[in-house]
Scaffold this motif. Structure first.
Motif, PDB file in Angstrom:
ATOM      1  N   LEU A  83      80.380   8.518  28.263  1.00 51.92           N
ATOM      2  CA  LEU A  83      80.733   9.838  28.097  1.00 51.92           C
ATOM      3  C   LEU A  83      82.116  10.054  28.977  1.00 51.92           C
ATOM      4  CD1 LEU A  83      77.175  11.642  28.337  1.00 51.92           C
ATOM      5  CD2 LEU A  83      78.796  11.118  26.420  1.00 51.92           C
ATOM      6  N   LEU A  84      82.542   9.127  29.624  1.00 54.02           N
ATOM      7  CA  LEU A  84      83.863   9.274  30.402  1.00 54.02           C
ATOM      8  C   LEU A  84      85.025   9.721  29.489  1.00 54.02           C
ATOM      9  CD1 LEU A  84      83.991   6.187  32.622  1.00 54.02           C
ATOM     10  CD2 LEU A  84      83.456   8.396  33.361  1.00 54.02           C
ATOM     11  N   GLY A  85      85.649  10.747  29.994  1.00 55.49           N
ATOM     12  CA  GLY A  85      86.692  11.263  29.271  1.00 55.49           C
ATOM     13  C   GLY A  85      86.532  12.573  28.240  1.00 55.49           C
ATOM     14  N   THR A 149      70.685  10.020  44.661  1.00 56.04           N
ATOM     15  CA  THR A 149      70.666   8.908  43.995  1.00 56.04           C
ATOM     16  C   THR A 149      71.333   8.862  42.703  1.00 56.04           C
ATOM     17  OG1 THR A 149      68.845   8.107  45.205  1.00 56.04           O
ATOM     18  CG2 THR A 149      69.183   7.030  43.179  1.00 56.04           C
ATOM     19  N   LEU A 150      71.097  10.069  41.821  1.00 53.55           N
ATOM     20  CA  LEU A 150      71.684  10.257  40.486  1.00 53.55           C
ATOM     21  C   LEU A 150      73.130  10.547  40.764  1.00 53.55           C
ATOM     22  CD1 LEU A 150      71.185  10.937  37.495  1.00 53.55           C
ATOM     23  CD2 LEU A 150      70.902  13.378  38.084  1.00 53.55           C
ATOM     24  N   LEU A 151      73.808  11.256  41.780  1.00 53.52           N
ATOM     25  CA  LEU A 151      74.954  11.547  41.854  1.00 53.52           C
ATOM     26  C   LEU A 151      75.822  10.381  42.146  1.00 53.52           C
ATOM     27  CD1 LEU A 151      75.036  15.168  43.539  1.00 53.52           C
ATOM     28  CD2 LEU A 151      75.649  14.374  41.030  1.00 53.52           C
ATOM     29  N   GLN A 152      75.306   9.265  43.117  1.00 56.26           N
ATOM     30  CA  GLN A 152      75.880   8.209  43.368  1.00 56.26           C
ATOM     31  C   GLN A 152      75.946   7.407  42.188  1.00 56.26           C
ATOM     32  OE1 GLN A 152      73.522   6.560  46.395  1.00 56.26           O
ATOM     33  NE2 GLN A 152      74.658   7.074  48.113  1.00 56.26           N
ATOM     34  N   ALA A 153      74.967   7.585  41.219  1.00 53.23           N
ATOM     35  CA  ALA A 153      75.175   6.576  39.861  1.00 53.23           C
ATOM     36  C   ALA A 153      76.077   7.246  39.017  1.00 53.23           C
ATOM     37  CB  ALA A 153      73.672   6.606  39.211  1.00 53.23           C
ATOM     38  N   ALA A 154      76.154   8.510  38.968  1.00 52.40           N
ATOM     39  CA  ALA A 154      77.160   9.308  38.114  1.00 52.40           C
ATOM     40  C   ALA A 154      78.543   8.894  38.699  1.00 52.40           C
ATOM     41  CB  ALA A 154      77.121  10.618  37.989  1.00 52.40           C
ATOM     42  N   LEU A 155      78.873   9.020  40.026  1.00 52.18           N
ATOM     43  CA  LEU A 155      80.091   8.481  40.646  1.00 52.18           C
ATOM     44  C   LEU A 155      80.461   6.921  40.244  1.00 52.18           C
ATOM     45  CD1 LEU A 155      80.103  10.438  44.026  1.00 52.18           C
ATOM     46  CD2 LEU A 155      81.856  10.712  42.019  1.00 52.18           C
ATOM     47  N   THR A 156      79.591   6.010  40.237  1.00 53.21           N
ATOM     48  CA  THR A 156      79.828   4.854  39.848  1.00 53.21           C
ATOM     49  C   THR A 156      80.039   4.659  38.344  1.00 53.21           C
ATOM     50  OG1 THR A 156      78.161   3.985  41.613  1.00 53.21           O
ATOM     51  CG2 THR A 156      78.635   2.381  39.983  1.00 53.21           C
ATOM     52  N   ALA A 157      79.432   5.482  37.762  1.00 49.38           N
ATOM     53  CA  ALA A 157      79.548   5.369  36.177  1.00 49.38           C
ATOM     54  C   ALA A 157      81.268   5.833  35.916  1.00 49.38           C
ATOM     55  CB  ALA A 157      78.709   6.201  35.508  1.00 49.38           C
TER      56      ALA A 157
END
Length: 176
Positions: A83-85, A149-157
């Motif tokens: 979903l990036l972009g 944890t979820l936000l760290q994963a979102a930033l990583t994604a």
């Protein structure tokens, strides 16, 4: 989830690229462990080994309860890169997952708040009854750990691993 596994341009990421991105995440894991270990050392130093043991018991019960947060983070790492972009779908997916995850976290925390003081001495013996107050004091951390944890994963994604590392370093310094 039918994800191709390919990066931008239809190519797999290079091993060097994966290691470069992974290095920041390895340091994030180390800073997370430093935070937990520092707490334990400070409590042992200030209150003694028995209190540190009770704190450790309470914290490890809650760490085990983070399995939903960890699973959510892993799923976000799978779903969100596609979903990036696409700002709106990215935000909508993240918000929906955060709502579900916070619901689970609050339900588990409420159950532990109600049952923990009775169950800890029953499961681990009366000598560990003092773990119950520590468990209650750690419940806000437990709930906040879910969206973190979820936000760290979102930033990583979103390919922003260094921002995750910077945030963890700031948290570690603030806790110090």
């Amino acid at each position: 989830l039918r994800r191709s596994g390919y990066e931008h341009g239809g190519r797999l990421p290079t091993p060097c690229g994966m290691l470069r991105r992974g290095a920041a995440l390895a340091l994030v894991t180390l800073t997370n462990q430093m935070q937990l270990s520092a707490d334990l050392l400070v409590i042992g130093w200030a209150l003694g080994a028995a209190s540190a043991g009770d704190y450790y018991l309470a914290s490890q019960i809650l760490v085990a309860g983070l399995m939903f947060a960890n699973a959510s983070g892993q799923l976000a790492l799978i779903r969100l890169p596609e979903l990036l972009g696409q700002r709106q779908p990215f935000v909508a997916c993240l918000a929906a997952e955060a709502r579900r995850l916070l619901g689970v976290a609050c339900a588990i925390a409420a159950g532990l708040a109600l049952l923990g003081p009775m169950l800890l001495p029953a499961l681990f013996g009366p000598q560990h009854a003092e773990a119950a107050p520590a468990l209650l004091w750690l419940l806000p951390w437990f709930v906040l750990q879910h969206p973190t944890t979820l936000l760290q994963a979102a930033l990583t994604a979103a390919r922003r691993e260094r921002e995750v590392l910077r945030a963890n370093v700031v948290m570690l310094l603030a806790l110090g």
